[in-house]
Design a protein around this motif. Structure first.
Motif, PDB file in Angstrom:
ATOM      1  N   ALA A   1       0.688  -1.225  -0.045  1.00 13.81           N
ATOM      2  CA  ALA A   1      -0.014   0.024  -0.016  1.00 13.81           C
ATOM      3  C   ALA A   1       1.063   1.299   0.008  1.00 13.81           C
ATOM      4  O   ALA A   1       0.614   2.178  -0.679  1.00 13.81           O
ATOM      5  CB  ALA A   1      -0.812  -0.132   1.074  1.00 13.81           C
ATOM      6  N   ALA A   2       1.840   1.310   0.845  1.00 13.46           N
ATOM      7  CA  ALA A   2       2.911   2.375   0.852  1.00 13.46           C
ATOM      8  C   ALA A   2       3.462   2.631  -0.383  1.00 13.46           C
ATOM      9  O   ALA A   2       3.915   3.718  -0.750  1.00 13.46           O
ATOM     10  CB  ALA A   2       3.980   2.163   1.978  1.00 13.46           C
ATOM     11  N   ALA A   3       3.765   1.668  -1.178  1.00 11.27           N
ATOM     12  CA  ALA A   3       4.417   1.659  -2.652  1.00 11.27           C
ATOM     13  C   ALA A   3       3.451   1.966  -3.632  1.00 11.27           C
ATOM     14  O   ALA A   3       4.014   2.084  -5.049  1.00 11.27           O
ATOM     15  CB  ALA A   3       5.416   0.433  -2.609  1.00 11.27           C
ATOM     16  N   THR A   4       2.264   2.425  -3.655  1.00  9.92           N
ATOM     17  CA  THR A   4       1.481   2.511  -5.015  1.00  9.92           C
ATOM     18  C   THR A   4       1.850   3.614  -5.681  1.00  9.92           C
ATOM     19  O   THR A   4       1.337   3.471  -6.806  1.00  9.92           O
ATOM     20  CB  THR A   4       0.073   2.461  -4.063  1.00  9.92           C
ATOM     21  OG1 THR A   4      -0.023   3.568  -3.240  1.00  9.92           O
ATOM     22  CG2 THR A   4      -0.513   1.430  -3.369  1.00  9.92           C
ATOM     23  N   ARG A   5       2.469   4.411  -5.253  1.00 11.60           N
ATOM     24  CA  ARG A   5       2.885   5.656  -6.121  1.00 11.60           C
ATOM     25  C   ARG A   5       4.174   5.590  -6.546  1.00 11.60           C
ATOM     26  O   ARG A   5       4.769   6.593  -7.238  1.00 11.60           O
ATOM     27  CB  ARG A   5       2.534   7.093  -5.289  1.00 11.60           C
ATOM     28  CG  ARG A   5       1.028   7.361  -5.273  1.00 11.60           C
ATOM     29  CD  ARG A   5       0.905   8.914  -4.823  1.00 11.60           C
ATOM     30  NE  ARG A   5      -0.552   9.006  -4.873  1.00 11.60           N
ATOM     31  CZ  ARG A   5      -1.446   9.589  -5.685  1.00 11.60           C
ATOM     32  NH1 ARG A   5      -0.837   9.670  -7.056  1.00 11.60           N
ATOM     33  NH2 ARG A   5      -2.545   9.746  -5.704  1.00 11.60           N
ATOM     34  N   VAL A   6       5.049   4.481  -6.127  1.00 12.15           N
ATOM     35  CA  VAL A   6       6.415   4.420  -6.475  1.00 12.15           C
ATOM     36  C   VAL A   6       6.386   3.655  -7.643  1.00 12.15           C
ATOM     37  O   VAL A   6       5.809   2.491  -7.834  1.00 12.15           O
ATOM     38  CB  VAL A   6       7.179   3.836  -5.317  1.00 12.15           C
ATOM     39  CG1 VAL A   6       8.718   3.581  -5.652  1.00 12.15           C
ATOM     40  CG2 VAL A   6       6.998   4.743  -3.857  1.00 12.15           C
TER      41      VAL A   6
ATOM     42  N   GLY B   1      -6.785   4.611  -5.767  1.00 13.47           N
ATOM     43  CA  GLY B   1      -6.995   3.925  -6.856  1.00 13.47           C
ATOM     44  C   GLY B   1      -6.807   2.485  -6.547  1.00 13.47           C
ATOM     45  O   GLY B   1      -7.533   1.551  -7.416  1.00 13.47           O
ATOM     46  N   GLU B   2      -5.694   1.863  -6.031  1.00 16.08           N
ATOM     47  CA  GLU B   2      -5.418   0.649  -5.805  1.00 16.08           C
ATOM     48  C   GLU B   2      -6.508  -0.047  -4.951  1.00 16.08           C
ATOM     49  O   GLU B   2      -6.920  -1.265  -5.299  1.00 16.08           O
ATOM     50  CB  GLU B   2      -4.040   0.458  -4.959  1.00 16.08           C
ATOM     51  CG  GLU B   2      -2.840   0.635  -5.917  1.00 16.08           C
ATOM     52  CD  GLU B   2      -2.639  -0.093  -7.024  1.00 16.08           C
ATOM     53  OE1 GLU B   2      -3.109  -1.381  -6.759  1.00 16.08           O
ATOM     54  OE2 GLU B   2      -2.126   0.155  -7.887  1.00 16.08           O
ATOM     55  N   LEU B   3      -7.104   0.719  -3.926  1.00 14.41           N
ATOM     56  CA  LEU B   3      -8.339   0.254  -3.298  1.00 14.41           C
ATOM     57  C   LEU B   3      -9.601  -0.198  -4.063  1.00 14.41           C
ATOM     58  O   LEU B   3     -10.184  -1.009  -3.674  1.00 14.41           O
ATOM     59  CB  LEU B   3      -8.584   0.926  -1.951  1.00 14.41           C
ATOM     60  CG  LEU B   3      -7.519   1.235  -1.056  1.00 14.41           C
ATOM     61  CD1 LEU B   3      -8.067   2.267   0.176  1.00 14.41           C
ATOM     62  CD2 LEU B   3      -7.523  -0.173  -0.131  1.00 14.41           C
ATOM     63  N   SER B   4      -9.510   0.643  -5.125  1.00 16.61           N
ATOM     64  CA  SER B   4     -10.734   0.353  -6.088  1.00 16.61           C
ATOM     65  C   SER B   4     -10.808  -0.981  -6.499  1.00 16.61           C
ATOM     66  O   SER B   4     -12.013  -1.413  -6.952  1.00 16.61           O
ATOM     67  CB  SER B   4     -10.905   1.435  -7.311  1.00 16.61           C
ATOM     68  OG  SER B   4      -9.721   0.974  -8.042  1.00 16.61           O
TER      69      SER B   4
ATOM     70  N   PRO C   1      -3.697  -3.410 -10.088  1.00 22.27           N
ATOM     71  CA  PRO C   1      -3.144  -4.600  -9.799  1.00 22.27           C
ATOM     72  C   PRO C   1      -2.363  -4.928  -8.482  1.00 22.27           C
ATOM     73  O   PRO C   1      -2.294  -5.820  -7.894  1.00 22.27           O
ATOM     74  CB  PRO C   1      -2.723  -5.352 -10.828  1.00 22.27           C
ATOM     75  CG  PRO C   1      -1.717  -4.096 -11.318  1.00 22.27           C
ATOM     76  CD  PRO C   1      -2.846  -2.819 -11.137  1.00 22.27           C
ATOM     77  N   THR C   2      -1.410  -3.871  -7.994  1.00 22.56           N
ATOM     78  CA  THR C   2      -0.435  -3.939  -7.138  1.00 22.56           C
ATOM     79  C   THR C   2      -0.949  -4.310  -5.742  1.00 22.56           C
ATOM     80  O   THR C   2      -0.440  -5.240  -5.173  1.00 22.56           O
ATOM     81  CB  THR C   2       0.122  -2.801  -7.036  1.00 22.56           C
ATOM     82  OG1 THR C   2       0.555  -2.232  -8.320  1.00 22.56           O
ATOM     83  CG2 THR C   2       1.505  -2.714  -6.274  1.00 22.56           C
ATOM     84  N   LEU C   3      -1.719  -3.600  -5.319  1.00 25.25           N
ATOM     85  CA  LEU C   3      -2.121  -4.031  -3.824  1.00 25.25           C
ATOM     86  C   LEU C   3      -3.118  -5.300  -3.860  1.00 25.25           C
ATOM     87  O   LEU C   3      -3.056  -6.030  -2.918  1.00 25.25           O
ATOM     88  CB  LEU C   3      -3.168  -2.646  -3.152  1.00 25.25           C
ATOM     89  CG  LEU C   3      -3.556  -2.785  -1.839  1.00 25.25           C
ATOM     90  CD1 LEU C   3      -2.355  -3.140  -0.926  1.00 25.25           C
ATOM     91  CD2 LEU C   3      -4.242  -1.631  -1.394  1.00 25.25           C
TER      92      LEU C   3
END
Length: 400
Positions: free
Chosen positions: A60-65, A192-195, A322-324
């Motif tokens: 979650a912390a890396a979602t914008r990285v 966005g990832e939580l969507s 897809p990341t989270l």
């Protein structure tokens, strides 16, 4: 095969070695730090809990990285944790090192799955994920036996120094071999990832992972007791039997990746059904040594053959974020492991015998089979409804 997949597999090898090799070195570590077996056991259970936390929290912390940068950061964390374990002056520092190393585990495989899938054509994505997880299976087949021998010959710290070196090599491999834009651009942040979790199919996929892999691992947790107490093998034979189990994992991962590229749901239905049958049969023939060995290898093969399909299923229904979701599926693997092991322990404590965890595993696998069957049916109905809606819309625009 893209060279970046080799770097990801090497990272997976190091992480798998970190997770599993401690079991063979636990007596030496406990004696060195003057702690009892139960306390030393937290070096394993604490690691597993930290994997779940890291799979969700760090992902979650890396979602914008950018994903490559995230992988590099996770490998640095992995190196730091194992280096701390290698030089630990006391048990508390050793446990801290284990937790730090574990935090990168789930996030690495979660983000790595997205990157691996992005390195190849869509029809080869499951195979690419399987290549990355080959590192994990190789850690079981080759890494754990040799890592244990190294630790017994030169002291347990030597094994963690070796893992640290592997981490450095993997870090360099990711930096050099993984393309900068691999796996697409970073997501649109945590919101966005939580969507992705608005999709019922994502939740069903997570449930299938928890039940399916948890069933296999719950049975595997007590396999040494089953092999010695029911099958009649001497304790000295168990490490060699586990190598055969690891070969089953390796073969299953390779075949499962190829099958999943053809059809994810059909592959899962067949593999989960076969795994349930193998686990139930193993419970019935556990007292026959030859049959028990065959069942052990098949349990590893069918159990790990599900992994590429389970991971790709989540990615396919969370393709926009897809990341989270991928990290959550890695957490589901480990949460399922913990639940399966707990339930197996409950049955043994209830006096049902050392074969009882196999029945627990079979029951959990049947649960996963039901979930996948329901999810596949719902997905099929949704596709059919969209097709009909599209046809109706086209007809409405035709001239009369």
């Amino acid at each position: 095969m893209p060279a970046g997949l080799i770097a990801l597999a090497l990272g997976g090898f190091g992480i798998g070695l970190t997770e599993f090799v401690i079991a063979g070195l636990l007596p030496e570590v406990a004696a060195d730090f003057h702690v009892d077996e139960a306390t030393a056991g937290w070096l394993i259970s604490g690691y597993a809990l930290a994997v779940v936390v890291g799979a969700l929290g760090l992902t979650a912390a890396a979602t914008r990285v950018p994903r490559k940068a995230a992988l590099l950061g996770l490998m640095v964390l992995f190196i730091a944790g194992n280096l701390l374990s290698a030089i630990a002056p006391d048990y508390g520092v050793m446990l801290t090192g284990r937790v730090i190393a574990a935090l990168c585990h789930g996030a690495f495989f979660g983000i790595g799955s997205v990157v691996a899938a992005g390195l190849v054509a869509p029809e080869k994505q499951a195979r690419a994920i399987a290549v990355m997880f080959t590192g994990l299976t190789a850690a079981n087949v080759l890494g754990v036996p040799f890592g244990t021998l190294l630790g017994q010959a030169f002291g347990w710290r030597s094994t963690f120094w070796a893992i640290t070196v592997i981490g450095v090599i993997a870090l360099i491999g990711v930096a050099v071999l993984v393309p900068a834009g691999a796996g697409g651009r970073a997501g649109g942040g945590l919101r966005g990832e939580l969507s992705a979790f608005r999709s019922g199919q994502v939740w069903l996929s997570l449930a299938a992972t928890l039940l399916g892999f948890g069933g296999m691992f719950g049975a595997f947790t007590y396999i040494a007791y089953t092999l010695t107490g029911v099958s009649g093998f001497p304790s000295a034979a168990v490490p060699w039997l586990l190598i055969l189990f690891g070969l089953g994992l390796f073969a299953g991962n390779w075949v499962g990746g190829r099958l999943a590229d053809r059809s994810i749901d059909r592959t899962l239905l067949w593999l989960l059904a076969a795994l349930a049958v193998v686990l139930a049969t193993f419970a019935l023939v556990a007292g026959m040594p030859v049959a028990a060995v065959i069942a052990l290898v098949l349990m590893g093969a069918f159990g790990f053959a599900t992994v590429p399909a389970l991971q790709l299923r989540v990615l396919s229904f969370a393709s926009q974020a897809p990341t989270l979701a991928s990290g959550a599926n890695i957490a589901a693997f480990n949460l399922g492991n913990a639940i399966g092991a707990w339930l197996g322990g409950v049955t043994i404590a209830a006096g049902l015998g050392y074969a009882s965890p196999l029945w627990v595993g079979a029951a959990m696998t049947v649960g996963a089979l039901i979930v996948v069957a329901f999810a596949a049916g719902a997905a099929r109905r949704a596709r059919s409804a969209r097709a009909h809606a599209g046809a109706d819309s086209s007809e409405a625009t035709l001239p009369v």
